[in-house]
Design an enzyme around this catalytic site. Structure first.
Site, mmCIF file in Angstrom:
data_model
loop_
_atom_site.group_PDB
_atom_site.id
_atom_site.type_symbol
_atom_site.label_atom_id
_atom_site.label_comp_id
_atom_site.label_asym_id
_atom_site.label_seq_id
_atom_site.Cartn_x
_atom_site.Cartn_y
_atom_site.Cartn_z
ATOM 1 C CG ASN A 1 -7.735 -1.884 -5.411
ATOM 2 O OD1 ASN A 1 -6.868 -2.720 -5.208
ATOM 3 N ND2 ASN A 1 -7.982 -0.924 -4.537
ATOM 4 C CG ASP B 1 -2.114 0.905 1.079
ATOM 5 O OD1 ASP B 1 -2.388 1.365 -0.051
ATOM 6 O OD2 ASP B 1 -2.770 1.188 2.098
HETATM 7 C C1 IPE Z 1 -5.486 -2.739 -0.423
HETATM 8 O O1 IPE Z 1 -5.139 -1.393 -0.491
HETATM 9 C C2 IPE Z 1 -5.352 -3.368 -1.787
HETATM 10 C C3 IPE Z 1 -4.006 -3.452 -2.334
HETATM 11 C C4 IPE Z 1 -2.911 -3.101 -1.743
HETATM 12 C C5 IPE Z 1 -3.939 -4.019 -3.658
HETATM 13 P P1 IPE Z 1 -6.232 -0.253 -0.700
HETATM 14 O O2 IPE Z 1 -5.482 1.023 -0.781
HETATM 15 O O3 IPE Z 1 -7.122 -0.580 -1.820
HETATM 16 O O4 IPE Z 1 -7.071 -0.356 0.648
HETATM 17 P P2 IPE Z 1 -7.951 0.734 1.411
HETATM 18 O O5 IPE Z 1 -8.931 1.275 0.420
HETATM 19 O O6 IPE Z 1 -7.017 1.797 1.874
HETATM 20 O O7 IPE Z 1 -8.569 -0.012 2.543
HETATM 21 C C1 IPE Z 2 -1.488 0.190 -3.444
HETATM 22 O O1 IPE Z 2 -1.253 1.555 -3.445
HETATM 23 C C2 IPE Z 2 -1.579 -0.400 -4.832
HETATM 24 C C3 IPE Z 2 -2.948 -0.763 -5.268
HETATM 25 C C4 IPE Z 2 -4.015 -0.701 -4.520
HETATM 26 C C5 IPE Z 2 -3.067 -1.220 -6.615
HETATM 27 P P1 IPE Z 2 -2.446 2.563 -3.506
HETATM 28 O O2 IPE Z 2 -2.774 2.831 -4.940
HETATM 29 O O3 IPE Z 2 -3.585 2.120 -2.671
HETATM 30 O O4 IPE Z 2 -1.780 3.854 -2.877
HETATM 31 P P2 IPE Z 2 -2.438 4.876 -1.870
HETATM 32 O O5 IPE Z 2 -2.950 4.074 -0.713
HETATM 33 O O6 IPE Z 2 -3.531 5.580 -2.588
HETATM 34 O O7 IPE Z 2 -1.314 5.771 -1.475
HETATM 35 MG MG MG Z 3 -4.071 2.361 -0.725
#
Ligand code: IPE
Ligand code: IPE
Ligand code: MG
Length: 236
Positions: free
Chosen positions: A63, A15
């Site tokens: 996502n 994340d």
């Molecule tokens: C979880 O991260 C999914 C991945 C890392 C692929 P998200 O960024 O989607 O989760 P939330 O929305 O902060 O809970």
């Molecule tokens: C995790 O990073 C990767 C995916 C969920 C694909 P994020 O895209 O959630 O990054 P933040 O949380 O918005 O910084």
């Molecule tokens: Mg995230």
């Protein structure tokens, strides 16, 4: 001195890619690209340490709620890297498997996943489980559906179902997660491998995933080694 412990199965919620990019005045996609580069080096490092199973959260079913531009960027990144890295995984003897639902993935994404898992299926240097279009609750619901079907088809006696063989009905039949890491400072599970994290040790470093390099993983391993895993028993 106690022996240095290497977890058998490591799970990573990768994340913070978006915030890593925004902090630098870049588009979120630049964060995903940087995250990919980190993952490639990190996966090799982790499996070289003796970890047998590495599960990484690449894309949750939720996502798909993101902008089409970001979703498309990620899907294109997956297709191009799964094609590009086939030789790399063969050379490193890594078996690639996937966890997640087929729908509503684009057919080119699904096909590239099938191709790389087929090609690497006999590799023995560690299993790399990529969670793509994955949700922990739907993994359990899908398992329940398969179980009902097997019971109806008389392939399973319901009284023989237990917490061990239940694993066979999940997306992949994997051992429990010993160590779960979520980068970026968020302290939540976000639907990650709900069945498999039952007794996992958890670690939530503040760094955004693109900065979670080999050195950061070694720090994490030291933290894991200081943990006292009890599994419900009383410490002797
Ligand atoms: C979880 O991260 C999914 C991945 C890392 C692929 P998200 O960024 O989607 O989760 P939330 O929305 O902060 O809970
Ligand atoms: C995790 O990073 C990767 C995916 C969920 C694909 P994020 O895209 O959630 O990054 P933040 O949380 O918005 O910084
Ligand atoms: Mg995230």
């Amino acid at each position: 001195m106690n022996e240095y412990k290497i977890p058998n199965h490591v799970g990573i919620i990768m994340d913070g890619n978006g915030r890593w990019a925004t902090k630098r005045g870049l588009k979120r996609s630049a964060g995903h690209s940087a995250g990919y580069k980190t993952l490639k080096k990190l996966a090799v490092h982790i499996l070289n340490k003796g970890v047998k199973y590495l599960s990484v959260y690449a894309f949750s079913t939720e996502n798909f709620k993101r902008d089409t531009e970001e979703v498309n960027y990620l899907m294109n990144l997956f297709v191009s890297k799964f094609k590009e890295e086939k030789d790399f995984f063969m050379k490193k003897n890594i078996k690639v498997v996937f966890s997640g639902l087929k729908e509503p993935l684009r057919s080119d994404v699904w096909e590239s996943m099938q191709e790389i898992s087929k090609m690497t299926k006999d590799n023995t240097g560690g299993t790399f489980n990529i969670l793509l279009n994955y949700g922990g609750q739907s993994e359990i619901v899908e398992a329940a559906k398969k179980i009902v079907k097997d019971v109806i088809d008389k392939k399973l006696n319901i009284n023989e179902l237990n917490t061990e063989n239940f694993n066979k009905y999940l997306f992949q039949d994997l051992p429990p997660i010993d160590f779960m890491i979520r980068t970026s400072g968020e302290v939540r599970i976000s639907n990650f491998m709900l069945y498999q994290v039952a007794y996992a040790e958890m670690y939530f470093p503040k760094v955004y995933f693109p900065d979670f390099n080999e050195k950061e993983f070694d720090i994490a391993l030291d933290v894991y080694n200081k943990r006292d895993r009890r599994f419900g028993a009383i410490k002797k």
